[in-house]
Scaffold this active site. Structure first.
Site, short mmCIF file in Angstrom:
data_model
loop_
_atom_site.label_atom_id
_atom_site.label_comp_id
_atom_site.label_asym_id
_atom_site.label_seq_id
_atom_site.Cartn_x
_atom_site.Cartn_y
_atom_site.Cartn_z
N CYS A 2 0.86 -1.18 0.00
CA CYS A 2 0.00 0.00 0.00
C CYS A 2 0.90 1.23 0.00
O CYS A 2 2.00 1.20 0.56
CB CYS A 2 -0.95 0.11 1.18
N ARG A 27 3.32 -0.11 -5.21
CA ARG A 27 3.12 -0.68 -3.88
C ARG A 27 1.79 -1.44 -3.75
O ARG A 27 1.49 -2.00 -2.70
CB ARG A 27 3.19 0.43 -2.82
N TRP A 74 -2.97 -2.59 -1.66
CA TRP A 74 -2.76 -4.01 -1.93
C TRP A 74 -3.53 -4.73 -0.83
O TRP A 74 -3.18 -4.62 0.35
CB TRP A 74 -1.27 -4.36 -1.89
N GLY A 101 0.45 -1.00 6.02
CA GLY A 101 0.92 -1.92 7.06
C GLY A 101 -0.17 -2.90 7.41
O GLY A 101 -1.08 -3.15 6.61
N GLU A 482 14.58 -19.00 -10.60
CA GLU A 482 14.32 -17.59 -10.90
C GLU A 482 13.61 -17.44 -12.25
O GLU A 482 12.67 -16.66 -12.40
CB GLU A 482 15.65 -16.81 -10.87
N LYS A 486 9.91 -15.74 -12.78
CA LYS A 486 9.69 -14.65 -13.73
C LYS A 486 8.54 -15.02 -14.66
O LYS A 486 7.65 -14.22 -14.92
CB LYS A 486 10.93 -14.36 -14.59
N GLU A 489 5.04 -15.14 -12.76
CA GLU A 489 4.52 -13.90 -12.17
C GLU A 489 4.05 -12.91 -13.21
O GLU A 489 3.11 -12.16 -12.96
CB GLU A 489 5.51 -13.26 -11.20
N LYS A 604 5.20 -4.40 -5.42
CA LYS A 604 6.67 -4.36 -5.46
C LYS A 604 7.28 -4.53 -4.08
O LYS A 604 8.36 -5.06 -3.94
CB LYS A 604 7.09 -3.01 -6.06
#
Ligand code: F6R
Length: 609
Positions: A2, A27, A74, A101, A482, A486, A489, A604
């Site tokens: 957020c 965010r 989020w 938070g 990894e 990638k 996602e 992120k």
């Protein structure tokens, strides 16, 4: 996650709040909202989905206020609906509040303070906070904030408006980042500099539970009990140039192409005349030589995968056992660490809640703490006695690429540094490694340039597949994991990664005609073993994409598609092998029309556990 913003100043704040929220969208992007004070009444606007939806509403309504707060969400408590969007308001309409938070005791608070007294309008933990504000308010806003925060457990940064004090914007920060920024046009609160623009003149950080009251001409600080305190500003140094995609269609592609520079800048920050010198690391030689007997690397997601690569090189060059732990697991499991353990915490954002909590736990148990962080001044960096800053610059795309590459080279450097002190690397080998380390950025550049068109073409062939498997052994497994992350996602293709030898213990049952298996196999003692696993899946109909390097170009593996990256030393090859995989997932997602920079359900910076 957020993002929050607030402003009090001359002129209408709504356009600035919207612009600021756009820069905070990384965010979270489930819903967005703003509130201001108009004719001494709080007025709010909220919309599901992206900031652009909210912007359209604001452009139609044309509200004007010189004070306001904004939020991009989020979702943690409650689905991403309009009713759960921030700002939340108290029942009497006196308070509006935005939150970044998580309130861990929200349900208990609801039962003990609010049950039967107040009808809640949302399913969020945040609304409970704003209702508590109403309950504790007796005409003094600072005291109501202090009382409310005393009742909360968890992490929070709040921006608050109160109708009775329409010229004042309030803020509190506890374990969630919140900046107080003095700018030429007024005073801001923000989760991140980028929300504020380049006009910032001075910046203050709210640390545990501090409260702030901002008016157009004044900023006052209070401790968590509401007692007035002095705070001193830091110089505001930041750039917003990262927010320009330039010639690229997406930030992710831009950041893939920025990798040579990110890696070069990172290497330059610690390589001085063939020696590794870390400016913010104070690990004494006798500690490394005589005491250090165990390394734990703790991180989440891609940073965890960087850690897997780090384990390989640290064990090889330093001869110290190293385990790699997922932060959210580590913090609740048994921990066998003491003052002879070095805890390495890797995080791009420096904010990831689980990594931060794991760091605090390791610190409590006496471990030496070293973090590898991209964001200067972030919580993880601030709480670490030793920090290696990656120099990737701001990363905007949710899927990390350049920060990941910068993490890899930081781990290589740490292994070189400690191995040299320990005497576990021969002089000649050290020299060779340093020589190769210096030219790694060029090889990264060459690899990206060579494979961009090839991966675009390959993506055209595979983008309709429902599942993709990634396999590799030891170090190559780190790259396979990894590559798989990638892919899933950003393209939403179901992709899974396995140590190559593990496939036949169950997963091979999923291989059928036309299944895509990406096999990562750089030069190593296990190359021929992975080659056998490739044959096994091919025998069951799989089409194999082999990611290897020039030293294995004469290998006997006949894959359906082979990607041969330039040769480098074994210790560094993950830095090259991962690049075609980043490009492959990018172009696959592009073919599928996915929102590459803002994949669904992600953010992120993950500041909740
Ligand atoms: C994937 C990705 C995430 C992050 C993870 C940790 O592309 O970016 O998996 O690596 O959320 O984030 P940081 O590094 O900020 O702690």
């Amino acid at each position: 996650m957020c993002g929050i913003i607030g402003k009090v100043g001359a002129g209408n704040v709504f356009p600035e709040l919207i612009n600021g929220l756009k820069n905070l969208e990384y965010r979270g992007y489930d819903s967005a909202g703003v509130a201001g004070v108009i004719d001494n009444k709080i007025l709010r606007f909220r919309q599901e989905g992206r900031i652009s939806n909210l912007e359209t509403e604001i452009q139609k309504a044309k509200p004007e206020s010189f004070i306001g707060i904004g939020h991009t969400r989020w979702a943690t408590h409650g689905s991403p609906t309009k009713e759960n969007a921030h700002p939340h308001m108290s029942n009497d309409g006196k308070f509006a509040l935005v939150h970044n938070g998580i309130i861990e005791n929200a349900e208990e608070l609801k039962k003990s303070f609010l049950d039967g007294k107040i009808k809640l309008a949302s399913q969020t933990d945040t609304e409970i906070v704003v209702q508590l504000m109403e309950l504790f308010y007796n005409g003094d806003v600072i005291s109501a904030i202090s009382e409310t925060c005393k009742a909360l457990t968890g992490s929070f940064a709040f921006g608050i408006l109160c109708e009775d004090t329409p010229n004042t914007l309030y803020a509190v920060g506890q374990s969630s980042p919140l900046l107080i920024v003095k700018s030429k046009t007024g005073h801001f609160i923000a989760s991140d500099f980028c929300a504020v623009g380049e006009e910032a003149e001075a910046v203050y950080r709210l640390t545990d539970g501090e409260i702030c009251a901002l008016t157009e001409n004044d900023i006052k600080f209070f401790n968590p009990s509401g007692k007035s305190i002095e705070k001193y500003p830091e110089k505001a140094e930041f750039s917003c140039s990262a927010f320009d995609k330039g010639e690229y269609d997406h930030f992710m592609l831009k950041e893939i192409f920025e990798q040579p520079k990110a890696v070069e800048d990172t290497i330059k920050s610690f390589l001085k005349e063939n020696e590794i010198v870390f400016p913010n690391v104070k690990l004494y030689d006798n500690y490394i030589k005589e005491k250090l007997d165990k390394i734990i690397i703790v991180a989440c997601g891609s940073a965890y995968h960087a850690g897997l690569s780090g384990k390989g090189i640290l064990e090889k060059l330093c001869k110290i056992p190293c385990s790699v732990e997922i932060a959210s697991e580590f913090r609740y499991g048994e921990t066998f660490i003491n003052e002879n353990t070095l805890g390495i915490f890797i995080s791009q954002s420096g904010e990831t809640a689980d990594t931060l909590a794991a760091l605090r736990l390791a610190k409590k148990k006496g471990a030496k703490i070293l973090s590898i962080v991209n964001v200067t001044g972030s919580a993880i960096a601030e709480e670490s006695e030793n920090v290696i800053y990656t120099k990737a610059g701001r990363e905007i795309a949710v899927a990390t690429t350049k920060a990941y590459s910068a993490q890899l080279v930081s781990l290589y450097a740490l292994a070189l540094y400690m191995g040299k002190i320990k005497g576990s690397i021969e002089e000649e080998k050290y020299k060779n490694l340093i020589k190769e380390f210096k030219i790694l950025p060029e090889k990264i550049e060459k690899t990206i340039k060579t494979f961009t068109p090839e991966m675009e073409e390959l993506a055209n062939k595979i983008y309709k597949k429902k599942a993709i498997f990634f396999i590799g052994r030891l170090n190559d497994f780190a790259t396979a994991a990894e590559g798989s992350l990638k892919m899933k996602e950003i393209s939403y293709i179901n992709s899974q990664s396995y140590p190559a030898g593990e496939l036949k213990h169950g997963t091979i049952s999923l291989i059928e005609d036309g299944t895509i298996v990406v096999a990562v196999a750089g030069k190593s003692k296990v190359f021929s073993k992975t080659a056998s696993n490739v044959s096994e899946v091919q025998a069951r109909g799989a089409d194999v994409i082999l990611i290897t390097d020039e030293s294995e170009k004469d290998c006997k593996v006949t894959a359906e598609f082979t990607v041969t990256v330039p040769e480098t030393l074994k210790e560094f090859q993950n830095s090259l092998l991962v690049l075609p995989l980043q490009l492959l997932s990018y172009y696959t997602a592009k073919n599928l029309g996915c929102d590459i920079d803002r994949p669904k359900n992600l953010a992120k910076s993950v500041t909740v556990e």
